[in-house]
Design a protein around this motif. Structure first.
Motif, PDB file in Angstrom:
ATOM      1  N   LEU A 171       0.835  -1.201   0.000  1.00 43.98           N
ATOM      2  CA  LEU A 171       0.000   0.000   0.000  1.00 43.98           C
ATOM      3  C   LEU A 171       0.871   1.253   0.000  1.00 43.98           C
ATOM      4  N   GLU A 172       1.971   1.225   0.741  1.00 43.60           N
ATOM      5  CA  GLU A 172       2.876   2.375   0.765  1.00 43.60           C
ATOM      6  C   GLU A 172       3.485   2.625  -0.609  1.00 43.60           C
ATOM      7  N   MET A 173       3.757   1.563  -1.352  1.00 45.87           N
ATOM      8  CA  MET A 173       4.288   1.731  -2.700  1.00 45.87           C
ATOM      9  C   MET A 173       3.237   2.320  -3.631  1.00 45.87           C
ATOM     10  N   MET A 174       1.968   2.006  -3.387  1.00 44.96           N
ATOM     11  CA  MET A 174       0.897   2.613  -4.184  1.00 44.96           C
ATOM     12  C   MET A 174       0.781   4.090  -3.853  1.00 44.96           C
ATOM     13  N   ARG A 175       0.927   4.421  -2.575  1.00 46.73           N
ATOM     14  CA  ARG A 175       0.929   5.833  -2.167  1.00 46.73           C
ATOM     15  C   ARG A 175       2.088   6.562  -2.841  1.00 46.73           C
ATOM     16  N   ALA A 176       3.256   5.934  -2.851  1.00 47.29           N
ATOM     17  CA  ALA A 176       4.424   6.562  -3.470  1.00 47.29           C
ATOM     18  C   ALA A 176       4.198   6.796  -4.957  1.00 47.29           C
ATOM     19  N   TYR A 177       3.518   5.854  -5.614  1.00 46.13           N
ATOM     20  CA  TYR A 177       3.205   6.038  -7.038  1.00 46.13           C
ATOM     21  C   TYR A 177       2.320   7.262  -7.232  1.00 46.13           C
ATOM     22  N   ALA A 178       1.286   7.382  -6.396  1.00 44.30           N
ATOM     23  CA  ALA A 178       0.340   8.489  -6.547  1.00 44.30           C
ATOM     24  C   ALA A 178       0.996   9.831  -6.271  1.00 44.30           C
ATOM     25  N   GLU A 179       1.956   9.875  -5.367  1.00 45.09           N
ATOM     26  CA  GLU A 179       2.542  11.143  -4.931  1.00 45.09           C
ATOM     27  C   GLU A 179       3.869  11.469  -5.609  1.00 45.09           C
ATOM     28  N   THR A 180       4.387  10.554  -6.412  1.00 46.84           N
ATOM     29  CA  THR A 180       5.702  10.795  -7.008  1.00 46.84           C
ATOM     30  C   THR A 180       5.684  11.976  -7.971  1.00 46.84           C
ATOM     31  N   GLY A 181       6.788  12.683  -8.006  1.00 48.37           N
ATOM     32  CA  GLY A 181       6.964  13.733  -8.999  1.00 48.37           C
ATOM     33  C   GLY A 181       7.800  13.241 -10.155  1.00 48.37           C
ATOM     34  N   GLY A 182       8.187  11.960 -10.103  1.00 47.93           N
ATOM     35  CA  GLY A 182       9.008  11.371 -11.151  1.00 47.93           C
ATOM     36  C   GLY A 182       8.171  10.681 -12.218  1.00 47.93           C
ATOM     37  N   CYS A 183       8.835   9.937 -13.056  1.00 50.04           N
ATOM     38  CA  CYS A 183       8.186   9.222 -14.156  1.00 50.04           C
ATOM     39  C   CYS A 183       7.357   8.065 -13.590  1.00 50.04           C
ATOM     40  N   ARG A 184       6.085   8.069 -13.876  1.00 48.15           N
ATOM     41  CA  ARG A 184       5.209   7.032 -13.324  1.00 48.15           C
ATOM     42  C   ARG A 184       5.457   5.671 -13.973  1.00 48.15           C
ATOM     43  N   ARG A 185       5.799   5.652 -15.225  1.00 44.91           N
ATOM     44  CA  ARG A 185       6.093   4.366 -15.865  1.00 44.91           C
ATOM     45  C   ARG A 185       7.333   3.738 -15.234  1.00 44.91           C
ATOM     46  N   GLU A 186       8.311   4.566 -14.949  1.00 43.25           N
ATOM     47  CA  GLU A 186       9.507   4.056 -14.278  1.00 43.25           C
ATOM     48  C   GLU A 186       9.138   3.479 -12.913  1.00 43.25           C
ATOM     49  N   HIS A 187       8.253   4.159 -12.189  1.00 37.56           N
ATOM     50  CA  HIS A 187       7.836   3.686 -10.872  1.00 37.56           C
ATOM     51  C   HIS A 187       7.182   2.315 -10.978  1.00 37.56           C
ATOM     52  N   VAL A 188       6.275   2.147 -11.933  1.00 38.29           N
ATOM     53  CA  VAL A 188       5.561   0.880 -12.076  1.00 38.29           C
ATOM     54  C   VAL A 188       6.503  -0.243 -12.488  1.00 38.29           C
ATOM     55  N   LEU A 189       7.328   0.011 -13.491  1.00 38.60           N
ATOM     56  CA  LEU A 189       8.179  -1.064 -14.006  1.00 38.60           C
ATOM     57  C   LEU A 189       9.253  -1.476 -12.999  1.00 38.60           C
ATOM     58  N   THR A 190       9.854  -0.512 -12.317  1.00 37.25           N
ATOM     59  CA  THR A 190      10.875  -0.877 -11.335  1.00 37.25           C
ATOM     60  C   THR A 190      10.251  -1.561 -10.121  1.00 37.25           C
ATOM     61  N   TYR A 191       8.979  -1.296  -9.844  1.00 36.71           N
ATOM     62  CA  TYR A 191       8.263  -2.005  -8.776  1.00 36.71           C
ATOM     63  C   TYR A 191       8.282  -3.504  -9.049  1.00 36.71           C
ATOM     64  N   PHE A 192       8.148  -3.877 -10.309  1.00 34.38           N
ATOM     65  CA  PHE A 192       8.163  -5.290 -10.686  1.00 34.38           C
ATOM     66  C   PHE A 192       9.562  -5.796 -11.029  1.00 34.38           C
ATOM     67  N   GLY A 193      10.566  -4.986 -10.733  1.00 33.31           N
ATOM     68  CA  GLY A 193      11.936  -5.414 -10.978  1.00 33.31           C
ATOM     69  C   GLY A 193      12.373  -5.292 -12.420  1.00 33.31           C
ATOM     70  N   GLU A 194      11.621  -4.556 -13.240  1.00 32.44           N
ATOM     71  CA  GLU A 194      11.979  -4.363 -14.642  1.00 32.44           C
ATOM     72  C   GLU A 194      12.830  -3.102 -14.781  1.00 32.44           C
ATOM     73  N   PRO A 195      13.998  -3.181 -15.377  1.00 27.58           N
ATOM     74  CA  PRO A 195      14.840  -1.993 -15.524  1.00 27.58           C
ATOM     75  C   PRO A 195      14.231  -1.000 -16.500  1.00 27.58           C
ATOM     76  N   PHE A 196      14.139   0.270 -16.091  1.00 27.85           N
ATOM     77  CA  PHE A 196      13.630   1.324 -16.954  1.00 27.85           C
ATOM     78  C   PHE A 196      14.102   2.660 -16.405  1.00 27.85           C
TER      79      PHE A 196
END
Length: 268
Positions: A171-196
């Motif tokens: 849940l905290e990682m979902m919060r971080a996704y919603a509040e990030t000022g960075g690239c959201r695609r990078e956030h999602v892909l690196t969450y699953f261990g995919e380099p981007f």
């Protein structure tokens, strides 16, 4: 009425359908142009699957999340609900041990006085701990090498606490996704261990021009590398953002640590 609404939506007779997340997961329609979430999902895993209803024809689609921090309270409540305590676990383990053979859940509920929900949770935790086995017919039997009830309950409680920690971290990682000022695609892909390495040039943050091009500087631990924390055990480095490193630990889930503090105290 629900089936009729889905039939009309699938047949392009309706342009928009409002649904629960569970119902939405049943949508398999190639030309969905957007998925909008009124409330924040419980994890990036859920969000990724749910927004995957859109753009299946390969054309552009929008994923929109309506978010406010107050909504996290309900998710935290659900993530922490359904707990069973040590006494309840031991009570169920003892009832199973005292039975002459396979026992029906209904009999256990009568013997323990627990609700069906609490009993199901206790049985799941005891099964996770290797203390009981559930037969194909739904009956419960002690595991072949089952510990005594007190020890079985303790193991099950530890498994429950670990599960709770992982759920809260998701849940905290979902919060971080919603509040990030960075690239959201990078956030999602690196969450699953995919380099981007962002910017992707397609999410709202990238389109607003607030995501800088990565300068290529690596953190103290390479992304994807294995690390060990003295308390949380082994984990994998997922990404760096704003002088913080996110690590997925096997035992406690996702943790975000300040890079300076990690280096100063030798945490990893």
């Amino acid at each position: 009425a629900r089936k009729e609404a889905q039939r009309r939506f699938d047949g392009d007779e309706l342009e928009v359908i409002v649904a629960t997340a569970a119902f939405g997961m049943g949508i398999d329609k190639p030309n969905v142009r957007f998925v909008a979430h009124l409330h924040i999902p419980d994890s990036v895993d859920s969000y990724y699957q749910e927004l995957g209803r859109s753009g299946r024809d390969g054309q552009a689609a929008d994923a929109i999340l309506w978010y406010r921090p107050e909504d996290l309270g309900l998710r935290r409540f659900f993530a922490g609900s359904g707990k069973v305590d040590l006494d309840q676990l031991e009570q169920v383990a003892s009832a199973i041990e005292e039975s002459d053979g396979p026992v029906e859940p209904g009999e256990l509920q009568e013997a323990t006085g627990l609700t069906a929900t609490k009993l199901a949770t206790a049985l799941n935790r005891l099964e996770d701990a290797g203390a009981v086995e559930l037969t194909a017919s739904g009956e419960v039997i002690p595991a072949a090498m089952t510990p005594e009830p007190g020890q079985a309950a303790q193991r099950a409680l530890e498994a429950e606490e670990q599960r709770q920690a992982v759920e809260q971290s998701r849940l905290e990682m979902m919060r971080a996704y919603a509040e990030t000022g960075g690239c959201r695609r990078e956030h999602v892909l690196t969450y699953f261990g995919e380099p981007f390495e962002g910017p992707c040039g397609n999410c709202d943050n990238c389109l607003a021009g607030q995501v800088a091009q990565d300068d290529g500087e690596a953190g103290p631990f390479p992304v994807g590398s294995r690390v060990r924390h003295v308390q949380w055990g082994e984990g994998q480095v997922l990404r760096y953002e704003d002088d913080k490193v996110t690590v997925l630990f096997e035992e406690v889930g996702y943790r975000t640590l300040g890079v300076g503090l990690v280096l100063e105290q030798g945490l990893l």
